[in-house]
Write a protein that holds these residues in place. Structure first.
Motif, short mmCIF file in Angstrom:
data_model
loop_
_atom_site.label_atom_id
_atom_site.label_comp_id
_atom_site.label_asym_id
_atom_site.label_seq_id
_atom_site.Cartn_x
_atom_site.Cartn_y
_atom_site.Cartn_z
N CYS A 68 -27.06 35.70 9.10
CA CYS A 68 -26.31 34.44 9.07
C CYS A 68 -26.58 33.65 7.79
N SER A 69 -27.74 33.84 7.19
CA SER A 69 -28.11 33.08 5.99
C SER A 69 -27.25 33.46 4.79
N ALA A 70 -26.82 34.71 4.72
CA ALA A 70 -26.07 35.17 3.56
C ALA A 70 -24.80 34.37 3.34
N GLY A 71 -24.14 33.95 4.42
CA GLY A 71 -22.91 33.19 4.30
C GLY A 71 -23.10 31.73 3.96
N HIS A 72 -24.36 31.28 3.92
CA HIS A 72 -24.65 29.88 3.64
C HIS A 72 -25.36 29.67 2.30
N GLU A 73 -25.96 30.73 1.76
CA GLU A 73 -26.88 30.60 0.63
C GLU A 73 -26.27 29.93 -0.59
N ALA A 74 -25.10 30.39 -1.03
CA ALA A 74 -24.47 29.81 -2.23
C ALA A 74 -24.16 28.34 -2.00
N TYR A 75 -23.64 28.02 -0.82
CA TYR A 75 -23.31 26.62 -0.52
C TYR A 75 -24.57 25.76 -0.49
N VAL A 76 -25.64 26.27 0.12
CA VAL A 76 -26.88 25.49 0.23
C VAL A 76 -27.43 25.17 -1.15
N ASP A 77 -27.44 26.15 -2.05
CA ASP A 77 -27.93 25.90 -3.41
C ASP A 77 -27.07 24.87 -4.13
N GLU A 78 -25.74 25.03 -4.02
CA GLU A 78 -24.83 24.10 -4.71
C GLU A 78 -24.96 22.69 -4.13
N MET A 79 -24.97 22.59 -2.81
CA MET A 79 -25.05 21.29 -2.15
C MET A 79 -26.38 20.60 -2.44
N THR A 80 -27.46 21.37 -2.46
CA THR A 80 -28.78 20.81 -2.75
C THR A 80 -28.82 20.21 -4.15
N ALA A 81 -28.32 20.95 -5.13
CA ALA A 81 -28.31 20.46 -6.51
C ALA A 81 -27.42 19.22 -6.64
N ARG A 82 -26.29 19.24 -5.97
CA ARG A 82 -25.33 18.12 -6.08
C ARG A 82 -25.91 16.83 -5.48
N PHE A 83 -26.47 16.92 -4.28
CA PHE A 83 -27.00 15.72 -3.63
C PHE A 83 -28.35 15.29 -4.21
N ALA A 84 -29.12 16.25 -4.73
CA ALA A 84 -30.39 15.87 -5.39
C ALA A 84 -30.10 14.99 -6.60
N ALA A 85 -28.99 15.25 -7.28
CA ALA A 85 -28.60 14.42 -8.42
C ALA A 85 -28.23 13.00 -7.99
N GLN A 86 -27.97 12.81 -6.68
CA GLN A 86 -27.65 11.49 -6.16
C GLN A 86 -28.86 10.84 -5.48
N GLY A 87 -30.04 11.46 -5.63
CA GLY A 87 -31.26 10.85 -5.12
C GLY A 87 -31.74 11.35 -3.77
N VAL A 88 -31.05 12.35 -3.19
CA VAL A 88 -31.49 12.91 -1.92
C VAL A 88 -32.68 13.85 -2.19
N ARG A 89 -33.71 13.79 -1.34
CA ARG A 89 -34.87 14.66 -1.48
C ARG A 89 -34.77 15.81 -0.50
N PHE A 90 -35.17 17.01 -0.95
CA PHE A 90 -35.02 18.22 -0.15
C PHE A 90 -36.35 18.93 0.03
N ALA A 91 -36.50 19.58 1.17
CA ALA A 91 -37.63 20.47 1.45
C ALA A 91 -37.07 21.65 2.24
N ARG A 92 -37.91 22.64 2.46
CA ARG A 92 -37.48 23.79 3.27
C ARG A 92 -38.50 24.03 4.37
N SER A 93 -38.05 24.69 5.42
CA SER A 93 -38.91 24.97 6.56
C SER A 93 -38.50 26.31 7.14
N GLY A 94 -39.13 26.69 8.24
CA GLY A 94 -38.83 27.96 8.89
C GLY A 94 -39.64 29.07 8.27
#
Length: 199
Positions: A68-94
């Motif tokens: 299931c992760s394969a279909g989300h990976e590109a979006y997750v990377d793009e979305m993380t970079a985009r929102f991080a530029a707006q001040g959102v902080r990210f971490a990972r778990s699991g």
């Protein structure tokens, strides 16, 4: 051989090849991915976010070896970079190890799932906190095995929080493509009443 006959044979071969690819994709989706799509119930108890409050925070609950992760990976990377530029902080778990992770995910700090979330339904999924440290969203990225800005449940939540609006989606039924997480041996003991970040 007649040039028209040769072109016809090439066209037929291409059609057979495309049909074979389409069938293989359909078979993979139906036999493999669909097996991971299931109804789940997300219930996130209020826990302190991974960082001190003051910014919108997002935790990607991830597992690289999950189909299931394969279909989300590109979006997750793009979305993380985009929102991080707006001040959102990210971490990972699991998944603690960065093996098999995209460069974007592997650079994020690891945050162990709190023990009160020991029944977390699976990955890939996400948790989002408002700037005041209150839990705003827990659940899947989308309702299928693939995610984009158009199908994402995350986009409207983060945009609303950045605009200062309240969001409270911490209990929800969903149908999502998820893999079970391994036993949460490294779960953090987090005070569910606390709104301050733990060290």
């Amino acid at each position: 051989m007649n040039i028209w006959l040769r072109r016809a044979l090439v066209a037929v071969a291409l059609l057979v090849w495309v049909a074979g690819l389409a069938w293989a994709y359909w078979w993979f989706e139906g036999r493999y991915i669909k097996a991971f799509e299931r109804p789940v119930f997300f219930q996130g108890e209020q826990v302190a976010p991974p960082f001190p409050s003051g910014q919108v925070q997002v935790v990607h609950v991830w597992q690289s070896n999950c189909p299931c992760s394969a279909g989300h990976e590109a979006y997750v990377d793009e979305m993380t970079a985009r929102f991080a530029a707006q001040g959102v902080r990210f971490a990972r778990s699991g998944q603690h190890s960065t093996d098999g992770m995209s460069p974007g995910l592997s650079k994020l700090p690891y945050w162990p799932i709190p023990s009160v979330w020991a029944g977390w339904p699976g990955a890939p999924s996400i948790a989002i906190w408002a700037a005041d440290g209150s839990l705003a969203y827990v659940g899947p990225y989308s309702d299928g095995a693939h995610c984009s800005a158009d199908s994402s449940f995350v986009e409207p939540v983060v945009q609303a929080l950045l605009a200062g609006r309240k969001v409270n989606i911490t209990r929800q039924d969903a149908v999502a493509c998820l893999c079970e997480l391994p036993a949460l041996e490294n779960s953090a003991d987090v005070d569910t009443r606390s709104k301050e970040s733990h060290p």
